[in-house]
Design an enzyme around this catalytic site. Structure first.
Site, PDB file in Angstrom:
ATOM      1  N   HIS A 193      -5.229  -1.675  -3.091  1.00  0.00           N
ATOM      2  CA  HIS A 193      -5.310  -0.411  -3.823  1.00  0.00           C
ATOM      3  C   HIS A 193      -5.530  -0.797  -5.285  1.00  0.00           C
ATOM      4  CE1 HIS A 193      -2.295   0.588  -0.647  1.00  0.00           C
ATOM      5  NE2 HIS A 193      -2.783   1.820  -0.677  1.00  0.00           N
ATOM      6  N   ASP A 235      -2.393  -1.856  -7.070  1.00  0.00           N
ATOM      7  CA  ASP A 235      -1.752  -3.142  -6.728  1.00  0.00           C
ATOM      8  C   ASP A 235      -2.233  -4.259  -7.642  1.00  0.00           C
ATOM      9  OD1 ASP A 235      -1.087  -1.719  -4.411  1.00  0.00           O
ATOM     10  OD2 ASP A 235      -2.763  -2.594  -3.278  1.00  0.00           O
ATOM     11  N   GLU A 241      -2.888   2.911  12.205  1.00  0.00           N
ATOM     12  CA  GLU A 241      -1.774   2.000  11.931  1.00  0.00           C
ATOM     13  C   GLU A 241      -0.689   2.146  13.002  1.00  0.00           C
ATOM     14  OE1 GLU A 241      -0.508   1.635   7.869  1.00  0.00           O
ATOM     15  OE2 GLU A 241       1.596   1.423   8.459  1.00  0.00           O
ATOM     16  N   HIS A 290       2.334   4.264  11.996  1.00  0.00           N
ATOM     17  CA  HIS A 290       2.013   5.688  11.862  1.00  0.00           C
ATOM     18  C   HIS A 290       1.909   6.343  13.240  1.00  0.00           C
ATOM     19  CE1 HIS A 290      -0.029   4.882   7.666  1.00  0.00           C
ATOM     20  NE2 HIS A 290       1.216   4.449   7.731  1.00  0.00           N
ATOM     21  N   ASP A 337      -4.475  -1.073  10.951  1.00  0.00           N
ATOM     22  CA  ASP A 337      -3.412  -1.619  10.122  1.00  0.00           C
ATOM     23  C   ASP A 337      -2.336  -2.074  11.092  1.00  0.00           C
ATOM     24  OD1 ASP A 337      -4.637  -1.206   7.734  1.00  0.00           O
ATOM     25  OD2 ASP A 337      -3.193   0.240   6.953  1.00  0.00           O
ATOM     26  N   ASP A 366       8.901   4.903   7.735  1.00  0.00           N
ATOM     27  CA  ASP A 366       7.878   3.879   7.916  1.00  0.00           C
ATOM     28  C   ASP A 366       8.420   2.516   7.468  1.00  0.00           C
ATOM     29  OD1 ASP A 366       5.446   2.679   8.237  1.00  0.00           O
ATOM     30  OD2 ASP A 366       4.433   3.771   6.642  1.00  0.00           O
ATOM     31  N   ASP A 400       7.160  -0.602   8.207  1.00  0.00           N
ATOM     32  CA  ASP A 400       6.118  -1.601   7.910  1.00  0.00           C
ATOM     33  C   ASP A 400       6.555  -3.040   8.142  1.00  0.00           C
ATOM     34  OD1 ASP A 400       4.029   0.116   7.232  1.00  0.00           O
ATOM     35  OD2 ASP A 400       4.624   0.244   5.128  1.00  0.00           O
TER      36      ASP A 400
HETATM   37  C1  XUL Z   1       1.076   3.908   3.911  1.00  0.00           C
HETATM   38  C2  XUL Z   1      -0.108   3.111   4.288  1.00  0.00           C
HETATM   39  C3  XUL Z   1      -1.034   2.751   3.174  1.00  0.00           C
HETATM   40  C4  XUL Z   1      -2.467   2.756   3.575  1.00  0.00           C
HETATM   41  C5  XUL Z   1      -3.420   2.529   2.431  1.00  0.00           C
HETATM   42  O1  XUL Z   1       1.919   4.189   4.956  1.00  0.00           O
HETATM   43  O2  XUL Z   1      -0.285   2.759   5.422  1.00  0.00           O
HETATM   44  O3  XUL Z   1      -0.657   1.508   2.698  1.00  0.00           O
HETATM   45  O4  XUL Z   1      -2.734   1.789   4.534  1.00  0.00           O
HETATM   46  O5  XUL Z   1      -3.225   3.416   1.381  1.00  0.00           O
HETATM   47 CO    CO Z   2      -1.741   1.573   6.351  1.00  0.00          CO
END
Ligand code: XUL
Ligand code: CO
Length: 434
Positions: A100, A103, A267, A270, A295, A306, A308
């Site tokens: 991004h 970042d 993702e 998600h 993702d 979330d 991650d």
């Molecule tokens: C947030 C997410 C983000 C996107 C890119 O949950 O997945 O990092 O992948 O903006």
């Molecule tokens: Co993502």
């Protein structure tokens, strides 16, 4: 060379019997699977935000990591961060990375300085990409962290925020194009709402549709050949997000005539938040013709937010790659580790080990998926289950009408005989491979 990863060697493939925790046990880039190198199937990418920008905070406590590029408020430290990032890409042998804007450059609060620092750091990336061979899987704009985005980006009630968002995406798309990025992602973290009491949903959806059309037009205008992707997520940070899941996104894209121009970046975490499995989301996107990229991570099944985490569940990952392989692979997409360390994992070594583990899990999943496809057991069972539809009579029915079908049910005394779905037999079959 920076000192950050001092003492850590480039990770290499040592095979499943090695007890070296910093070696690959399953990821062997040159191993051939279904006529293609493993590296070309998986197309791994490191996510800049989790590995380098995130400082280890959670809702109950701040920064736990202390990195040489903290605090991330000037360009000198942005360059130190880039030096370390590219060292990590090389140590891991990952072909791609993703970012991004927020970042990789400091937040200045102003559009013009945000753009000029983005240009400066992406020029710096360009040199490093040239010398290391690392490529950009995708770029994206962070339109959710700064307070200006709190009520949305393209869906904001304030037209000035829409304008700021359009200008921001333009500069991020320009930078992605400059670095020959293979995709461009839009994740609508704040494109949704907290309460309907203050929200004009129809207007917001129209604005988001118009915004995405402008993104597609601009891509063509500058000759960007990469794929535009939107990333579904059901909630967090917005209570209700418009891009809830793959099916919702497809309906939205179709309404605004964008389903041929935009695909999905799916993702794992998600999918779980939306109450689906990852393979459900992949199969949905594939069947609608919008499977773009993934993702890869793992979500906690209990928490409801979330998390991650790095993936570590081979059977889950195997089914995800099964549907990817079955649908012809990821094309210009790839496997981006949208995954972060736990906040107690302070050491540089943890960052490397997390990626090695994630890459190995994906490699194991991919190998299992390829074996299942080559063996053909699941496809054979599917073929058998739907065989009735291959008869001319069944096909004719699809071109018929309710009254004629009803007549034939009476004339031919049709009385369906239920047959087993064989779910347990098929689950046992999958377990032989994972
Ligand atoms: C947030 C997410 C983000 C996107 C890119 O949950 O997945 O990092 O992948 O903006
Ligand atoms: Co993502």
């Amino acid at each position: 060379m920076t000192q950050f990863f001092q003492g850590i060697d480039k990770a290499s493939f040592e095979g499943p019997d090695s007890n070296n925790p910093m070696a690959f046990h399953h990821y062997n880039p040159n191993e051939m699977l279904m006529g293609k190198r493993m590296e070309e199937h998986l197309r791994f990418a490191v996510a800049y935000w989790h590995s380098f920008a995130w400082e280890g905070g959670d809702p109950f406590g701040g920064q736990t990591f202390e990195r040489p590029w903290h605090p991330q408020d000037n360009m000198e430290r942005a360059r130190i961060k880039a030096d370390v990032a590219f060292e990590m890409f090389e140590l891991l042998g990952v072909p791609y990375f993703c970012w991004h804007d927020a970042d990789i450059r400091p937040e200045t609060g102003h559009f013009d300085t945000n753009r000029s620092t983005l240009d400066e750091i992406t020029d710096y990336f360009g040199e490093k990409m040239q010398s290391t061979g690392t490529k950009l899987l995708w770029g994206t704009a962070n339109m959710f962290t700064h307070r200006r985005w709190m009520s949305g980006a393209s869906t904001n009630p304030d037209p000035d925020v829409f304008a700021f968002a359009a200008a921001t995406v333009k500069s991020c798309l320009d930078a992605t194009h400059k670095l020959s990025g293979e995709n461009y992602v839009l994740w609508g973290g704040r494109e949704g709402y907290e309460t309907l009491l203050n929200t004009n949903m129809g207007l917001e959806l129209d604005h988001m549709g118009r915004f995405l059309s402008m993104v597609v037009d601009y891509k063509h205008k500058i000759g960007f050949k990469g794929q535009i992707l939107v990333e579904p997520k059901p909630q967090e940070p917005s209570k209700h997000q418009y891009d809830y899941d793959a099916a919702t996104c497809f309906g939205f894209l179709q309404k605004y005539g964008l389903e041929k121009d935009i695909k999905l970046n799916l993702e794992q975490g998600h999918a779980i938040l939306a109450g689906h499995s990852f393979e459900h989301e992949i199969a949905t996107a594939a069947s609608l013709g919008v499977l773009g990229s993934i993702d890869m991570n793992r979500n906690d099944y209990q928490s409801g937010w979330d998390t991650d985490q790095f993936p570590n569940n081979v059977p889950e990952v195997a089914l995800a790659y099964y549907h990817i392989l079955k649908n012809g692979g990821l094309g210009s997409g790839g496997t981006n580790f949208d995954a972060k360390l736990r906040r107690q994992s302070l050491d540089p070594k943890d960052l490397i080990a997390a990626h090695i583990g994630g890459m190995d899990v994906c490699a194991r999943g991919l190998k299992a998926a390829a074996k299942m496809l080559e063996d053909g057991g699941l496809e054979e069972a599917l073929k058998e289950r739907y065989a009735g539809w291959e008869t001319p009579k069944a096909q004719e029915m699809l071109n018929s009408d309710l009254a004629s079908i009803a007549k034939s049910v009476t004339d031919n005394k049709i009385s369906p005989r239920p047959v087993s779905g064989q779910q347990e037999i098929l689950e046992n079959y999958v377990n032989r491979f994972v």
